[in-house]
Motif scaffolding. Sequence first.
Motif, short mmCIF file in Angstrom:
data_model
loop_
_atom_site.label_atom_id
_atom_site.label_comp_id
_atom_site.label_asym_id
_atom_site.label_seq_id
_atom_site.Cartn_x
_atom_site.Cartn_y
_atom_site.Cartn_z
N GLN A 255 1.03 -1.13 -0.02
CA GLN A 255 0.07 0.02 0.08
C GLN A 255 0.99 1.32 0.06
OE1 GLN A 255 -3.38 0.33 -0.14
NE2 GLN A 255 -3.26 2.37 -0.10
N ASP A 256 2.08 1.06 0.60
CA ASP A 256 3.00 2.39 0.98
C ASP A 256 3.38 2.77 -0.52
OD1 ASP A 256 2.52 2.64 3.33
OD2 ASP A 256 4.36 1.47 4.21
N ALA A 257 3.68 1.64 -1.33
CA ALA A 257 4.11 1.88 -2.72
C ALA A 257 3.18 2.60 -3.64
CB ALA A 257 4.69 0.51 -3.36
N LEU A 258 1.99 2.22 -3.53
CA LEU A 258 1.06 2.75 -4.50
C LEU A 258 0.69 4.13 -3.98
CD1 LEU A 258 -2.05 -0.29 -4.56
CD2 LEU A 258 -0.05 0.37 -5.97
N GLU A 259 0.72 4.35 -2.47
CA GLU A 259 0.87 5.94 -2.23
C GLU A 259 1.87 6.56 -2.77
OE1 GLU A 259 -1.74 7.30 -0.48
OE2 GLU A 259 -2.73 5.80 0.10
N LEU A 260 3.11 6.12 -2.76
CA LEU A 260 4.32 6.55 -3.13
C LEU A 260 3.92 6.85 -4.72
CD1 LEU A 260 7.00 7.63 -2.99
CD2 LEU A 260 7.80 5.48 -3.91
N LEU A 261 3.40 6.16 -5.46
CA LEU A 261 3.28 6.45 -6.72
C LEU A 261 2.04 7.38 -7.11
CD1 LEU A 261 3.80 5.68 -9.63
CD2 LEU A 261 2.38 3.88 -9.48
N SER B 107 1.87 -5.21 -15.10
CA SER B 107 2.00 -5.30 -13.56
C SER B 107 0.85 -5.45 -12.67
CB SER B 107 2.92 -4.18 -13.10
OG SER B 107 2.27 -3.17 -13.13
N GLY B 108 -0.25 -4.98 -13.52
CA GLY B 108 -1.46 -5.05 -12.54
C GLY B 108 -1.84 -3.66 -12.03
N ILE B 109 -0.74 -2.88 -11.88
CA ILE B 109 -1.05 -1.40 -11.40
C ILE B 109 -1.58 -0.51 -12.43
CG2 ILE B 109 0.37 0.42 -10.30
CD1 ILE B 109 2.46 -1.42 -9.29
N ARG C 128 -4.30 -1.61 -7.74
CA ARG C 128 -3.51 -3.09 -8.16
C ARG C 128 -4.64 -3.96 -7.26
NH1 ARG C 128 -0.49 -7.32 -6.85
NH2 ARG C 128 0.68 -8.16 -8.95
N GLY C 129 -5.48 -4.68 -7.79
CA GLY C 129 -6.26 -5.63 -7.22
C GLY C 129 -7.10 -4.86 -6.24
N ASP C 130 -6.83 -5.37 -4.92
CA ASP C 130 -7.77 -4.69 -4.06
C ASP C 130 -7.23 -3.59 -3.36
OD1 ASP C 130 -9.76 -6.69 -4.50
OD2 ASP C 130 -8.91 -8.12 -2.94
N LEU C 131 -6.10 -3.25 -3.61
CA LEU C 131 -5.26 -2.08 -3.08
C LEU C 131 -5.55 -1.02 -3.69
CD1 LEU C 131 -1.54 -3.69 -2.57
CD2 LEU C 131 -3.47 -3.23 -1.04
#
Length: 450
Positions: free
Chosen positions: A52-58, A127-129, A70-73
Amino acid sequence: MTVTVLGAAAAAWSSAGSASTALVESSQRRLAEAVTNQVATIAPGLTFPPTQDALELLRSAVGPNALVTRGDLRAAEGLDLFTDSLRDAVRTRSRLVSQRAVAEGRPWLLIGTPVMITAVDGTRTASGIEVYVARDLSAVDDEIDGMARTAGLTAALALPFAVLLAWLAASSVLRPVRNLRDTARRLAVGDLEARSRPEGSDELADLTVTINEMAGSVQTSMAAMRRMQADARRFAADVSHELRTPLSTLTAVVEVLAMTADRMEPDARESAQLAITETQRLVTLVEDLMEVSRFDAGTAELRVEDVDVTTAVRQCLRARSWLDEVELTAPAGLFARLDRRRLDVVVANLAGNALRHGAPPVRVTVSATADTVRIEVCDNGPGIPAHVLPHVFDRFYKADTARARTPGSGLGLAIAQENARLHGGDLTVSNLRSGGARFVLTLPRDAGER
């Protein structure tokens, strides 16, 4: 000028439209490239599967109004304007997709792109993101509106000059045409002096010269015709005047001859009667010619007086012994201010013409309105042929040039119509549906007011 105005408006609209389209496409391309670069900068440092932190960073890297999933995130910040159609397009196409939308009264550009993983051999896999970004296009729209205003202002400033140029160009072409039109109108109303000045050396100038030559030829012909008409009228007037004196002497001799005709031998009596008849006809012809000459010279005058029209018509018929042959219908006490002598001439011509060429019964009907007097003369004959009707009042006109000579001069109806017009009225002719001719004399109640 209309074409110029429409052309200027179309040019302004087209240029503004082209510029706005180019600006929108450029802005969309720039915003999409910025998002792509931001994702490409962060993507290599991500670990898979991402946290989740990686998604927040992006999400924070691509800016506000963004969504990373990404998926459920899910990492989101700001407005969520992203439609299902946009998300389906990103998943199925595996490439950047953009859409335009309006929210809260403002235009937005919606951008969606998948994050791709590049292998050592160069192959790319999803990558699914998924990254979604909304960018406000209000500034772009304001810039487009400014461009439109600028284009409109430029067109408005240029339009007067364009209209002036169009007007000058049209005037240079249409001025000679208008001059020719005005010349033709003047010629049509009888101004044979009208001419147009040729301008230039084109076909229009040649046409102007031709029209001027035509007008000159017509003027020469009309002048010659007027001279011939004047000579003919003067000749008729002079001959009529010169014949009056010998005719007066001849008439006196014929009157003496008429008194002694009964004592002559039959052959001599017949010759005397023929001489009397022809002399009377010649006297009538000369008198009619003199009357026509006065009309042509404009010297005919009215002697207006109060006239009992019914009495005048009845006396006209009685003086010629026609009361037994004519049915008179007229109200009593119908007064008008007319020339009694000329009224007598008209009624005598109409009734005599009906008795000679029509069939009984001949009917004379007198009626009136507040302003006019109407005298209608009808017969029960075969009527007047259609091709003869337009020429009934022509001088010396004969429907059949081979017909036997009539006792009249051939000027009676022409003189009758001239007398009607001298009063300010008119004399018309038509055929009855039941057969027979109908002459209608219309005169003003007061011819002295003309």
